[in-house]
Design a protein around this motif. Sequence first.
Motif, PDB file in Angstrom:
ATOM      1  N   TYR A 268       0.828  -1.195   0.000  1.00  0.00           N
ATOM      2  CA  TYR A 268       0.000   0.000   0.000  1.00  0.00           C
ATOM      3  C   TYR A 268       0.871   1.256   0.000  1.00  0.00           C
ATOM      4  CZ  TYR A 268      -4.042  -2.921   1.201  1.00  0.00           C
ATOM      5  OH  TYR A 268      -5.048  -3.862   1.195  1.00  0.00           O
ATOM      6  N   ILE A 269       0.529   2.201  -0.883  1.00  0.00           N
ATOM      7  CA  ILE A 269       1.151   3.520  -0.906  1.00  0.00           C
ATOM      8  C   ILE A 269       0.076   4.532  -0.516  1.00  0.00           C
ATOM      9  CG2 ILE A 269       2.385   5.240  -2.260  1.00  0.00           C
ATOM     10  CD1 ILE A 269       3.933   2.632  -1.850  1.00  0.00           C
ATOM     11  N   LYS A 270       0.220   5.107   0.648  1.00  0.00           N
ATOM     12  CA  LYS A 270      -0.800   6.001   1.182  1.00  0.00           C
ATOM     13  C   LYS A 270      -0.910   7.280   0.359  1.00  0.00           C
ATOM     14  CE  LYS A 270      -2.250   8.198   5.526  1.00  0.00           C
ATOM     15  NZ  LYS A 270      -1.878   8.444   6.940  1.00  0.00           N
ATOM     16  N   ILE A 271      -2.157   7.710   0.080  1.00  0.00           N
ATOM     17  CA  ILE A 271      -2.409   8.951  -0.638  1.00  0.00           C
ATOM     18  C   ILE A 271      -3.517   9.716   0.076  1.00  0.00           C
ATOM     19  CG2 ILE A 271      -1.682   7.998  -2.868  1.00  0.00           C
ATOM     20  CD1 ILE A 271      -4.677   7.747  -3.583  1.00  0.00           C
ATOM     21  N   GLN A 272      -3.698  10.981  -0.303  1.00  0.00           N
ATOM     22  CA  GLN A 272      -4.813  11.735   0.244  1.00  0.00           C
ATOM     23  C   GLN A 272      -6.109  11.275  -0.419  1.00  0.00           C
ATOM     24  OE1 GLN A 272      -4.182  15.857  -0.671  1.00  0.00           O
ATOM     25  NE2 GLN A 272      -4.737  15.645  -2.822  1.00  0.00           N
ATOM     26  N   ALA A 273      -7.227  11.470   0.264  1.00  0.00           N
ATOM     27  CA  ALA A 273      -8.516  11.034  -0.274  1.00  0.00           C
ATOM     28  C   ALA A 273      -8.795  11.741  -1.600  1.00  0.00           C
ATOM     29  CB  ALA A 273      -9.622  11.326   0.733  1.00  0.00           C
ATOM     30  N   PRO A 274      -8.974  11.000  -2.690  1.00  0.00           N
ATOM     31  CA  PRO A 274      -9.219  11.642  -3.989  1.00  0.00           C
ATOM     32  C   PRO A 274     -10.626  12.215  -4.068  1.00  0.00           C
ATOM     33  CG  PRO A 274      -9.330   9.262  -4.204  1.00  0.00           C
ATOM     34  CD  PRO A 274      -8.906   9.531  -2.795  1.00  0.00           C
ATOM     35  N   SER A 275     -10.801  13.156  -4.977  1.00  0.00           N
ATOM     36  CA  SER A 275     -12.112  13.793  -5.130  1.00  0.00           C
ATOM     37  C   SER A 275     -13.074  12.928  -5.929  1.00  0.00           C
ATOM     38  CB  SER A 275     -11.949  15.154  -5.813  1.00  0.00           C
ATOM     39  OG  SER A 275     -11.302  15.011  -7.079  1.00  0.00           O
ATOM     40  N   GLU A 276     -12.555  11.994  -6.708  1.00  0.00           N
ATOM     41  CA  GLU A 276     -13.390  11.106  -7.514  1.00  0.00           C
ATOM     42  C   GLU A 276     -13.154   9.651  -7.100  1.00  0.00           C
ATOM     43  OE1 GLU A 276     -12.629  11.757 -11.613  1.00  0.00           O
ATOM     44  OE2 GLU A 276     -13.271  13.871 -11.601  1.00  0.00           O
ATOM     45  N   ASN A 277     -14.220   8.874  -7.062  1.00  0.00           N
ATOM     46  CA  ASN A 277     -14.153   7.445  -6.729  1.00  0.00           C
ATOM     47  C   ASN A 277     -13.424   7.200  -5.408  1.00  0.00           C
ATOM     48  OD1 ASN A 277     -15.383   6.798  -9.284  1.00  0.00           O
ATOM     49  ND2 ASN A 277     -13.373   7.086 -10.233  1.00  0.00           N
ATOM     50  N   GLU A 278     -13.703   8.050  -4.439  1.00  0.00           N
ATOM     51  CA  GLU A 278     -13.008   7.975  -3.147  1.00  0.00           C
ATOM     52  C   GLU A 278     -13.112   6.612  -2.468  1.00  0.00           C
ATOM     53  OE1 GLU A 278     -13.166   7.907   1.171  1.00  0.00           O
ATOM     54  OE2 GLU A 278     -14.919   8.122  -0.114  1.00  0.00           O
ATOM     55  N   PRO A 279     -14.288   5.939  -2.471  1.00  0.00           N
ATOM     56  CA  PRO A 279     -14.364   4.636  -1.778  1.00  0.00           C
ATOM     57  C   PRO A 279     -13.456   3.574  -2.380  1.00  0.00           C
ATOM     58  CG  PRO A 279     -16.567   5.533  -2.153  1.00  0.00           C
ATOM     59  CD  PRO A 279     -15.616   6.376  -2.941  1.00  0.00           C
ATOM     60  N   ASP A 280     -13.151   3.681  -3.671  1.00  0.00           N
ATOM     61  CA  ASP A 280     -12.303   2.672  -4.315  1.00  0.00           C
ATOM     62  C   ASP A 280     -10.890   2.658  -3.742  1.00  0.00           C
ATOM     63  OD1 ASP A 280     -14.420   2.046  -5.926  1.00  0.00           O
ATOM     64  OD2 ASP A 280     -13.699   3.183  -7.666  1.00  0.00           O
ATOM     65  N   TYR A 281     -10.453   3.769  -3.185  1.00  0.00           N
ATOM     66  CA  TYR A 281      -9.078   3.881  -2.697  1.00  0.00           C
ATOM     67  C   TYR A 281      -8.957   3.569  -1.205  1.00  0.00           C
ATOM     68  CZ  TYR A 281      -7.958   5.923  -7.190  1.00  0.00           C
ATOM     69  OH  TYR A 281      -7.769   6.105  -8.531  1.00  0.00           O
ATOM     70  N   LEU A 282     -10.059   3.254  -0.555  1.00  0.00           N
ATOM     71  CA  LEU A 282     -10.032   2.920   0.869  1.00  0.00           C
ATOM     72  C   LEU A 282      -9.657   1.445   1.026  1.00  0.00           C
ATOM     73  CD1 LEU A 282     -10.582   4.313   3.600  1.00  0.00           C
ATOM     74  CD2 LEU A 282     -12.893   3.334   3.500  1.00  0.00           C
ATOM     75  N   ASN A 283      -8.480   1.172   1.577  1.00  0.00           N
ATOM     76  CA  ASN A 283      -8.010  -0.210   1.665  1.00  0.00           C
ATOM     77  C   ASN A 283      -8.528  -0.897   2.927  1.00  0.00           C
ATOM     78  OD1 ASN A 283      -6.275   0.433   3.887  1.00  0.00           O
ATOM     79  ND2 ASN A 283      -4.645   1.054   2.489  1.00  0.00           N
ATOM     80  N   ARG A 284      -8.173  -2.161   3.090  1.00  0.00           N
ATOM     81  CA  ARG A 284      -8.695  -2.954   4.207  1.00  0.00           C
ATOM     82  C   ARG A 284      -8.161  -2.480   5.554  1.00  0.00           C
ATOM     83  NH1 ARG A 284      -4.638  -6.476   5.668  1.00  0.00           N
ATOM     84  NH2 ARG A 284      -3.001  -6.832   4.116  1.00  0.00           N
TER      85      ARG A 284
END
Length: 335
Positions: free
Chosen positions: A148-164
């Motif tokens: 996992y490479i941590k990023i800031q919450a994106p403005s689009e498709n935010e739930p897709d980037y939330l990992n386990r």
Amino acid sequence: MTFEADSVSEKCDQRLVDRENPLELMPEEEIFKRYRFRPATILSIVNLLRQSLERDTLRSCALTPLLQVLATLRFLATGGFYSLVADTFDSLSPSTVCRAVKDVCHGLCQVSRQFIRMPARNAADEVKKQFYSIAGFPNVLGCVDGTYIKIQAPSENEPDYLNRKGYHSLNVQMISDGKFRILNCVAKWPGSVHDSRIFRDSHISIAFENGQYPGLLLGDSGYPCKPHLMTPYPVPSNDAEARFNNAHAKTRVVIEQTFGILKKRFACLHSGLGTTPEKACDITLACAVLHNIGIDRNDILYIDDGVYVNQGDVNLNVRDQWDGKDSLEIIILID
């Protein structure tokens, strides 16, 4: 009048900053501490990217390729804000640092295939010897895993980037050899995507299925077991299977060590990237390229004693055709 003249003189002195070679101002070890590479390696990176970083302009004093590379390496090494990186240079603004990071990382992505590639022929045999020397696991071309490479919450498709684990990230797949060199890097998937899905849809998986690479990959229990991808027994039922799992774990730990070395050298990958997912993908791939450049030039970052160990030469008769069953039989026979 004298006061005004002095003020003008001070302003001129502030603008006339030497941008030619900041490497001359610090000792080599301090340069390595700040930029994670020694001067000779930094200059080789500058020469590699010079054509794409040079600016043909008569409007002002353009930022030199060297200073662009140094600003980028400082950002990658610290993971700090652009304003903090700019403060370490006398003549850069945060926006200038941002553009330098973007341009240098893009240039490194453009040349990534020169430095990140699967081994072929004699190089493949050497990689198999590296892995065999660790725990006797034959015919291994690489170890695969995701990080996992941590990023800031994106403005689009935010739930897709939330990992386990509960934070926003990319899930980056990498394959490494026995000397921590990155052989394959897939940096494009959101953090919610499972490792097995990333591998299944990758070009490297298709290449192994088509027999393009005569060898095996080792993966953890999150991957499906296939003829070209060996995973451990979920619950060993006898001593032979336990020995197999032990050899598998000792060999596969190389990819975990590779992630540790990569994130230790480039702290931005550990602390997180405050950028869009697209820019984060470029930065991650650029770090992988720089990681391999450091290995190629023996410009190595030591994490602790015992990480970089010379395994010595191993006399191994490498067969052209192996599959998972052959390797399983060899490991089971190990005392």
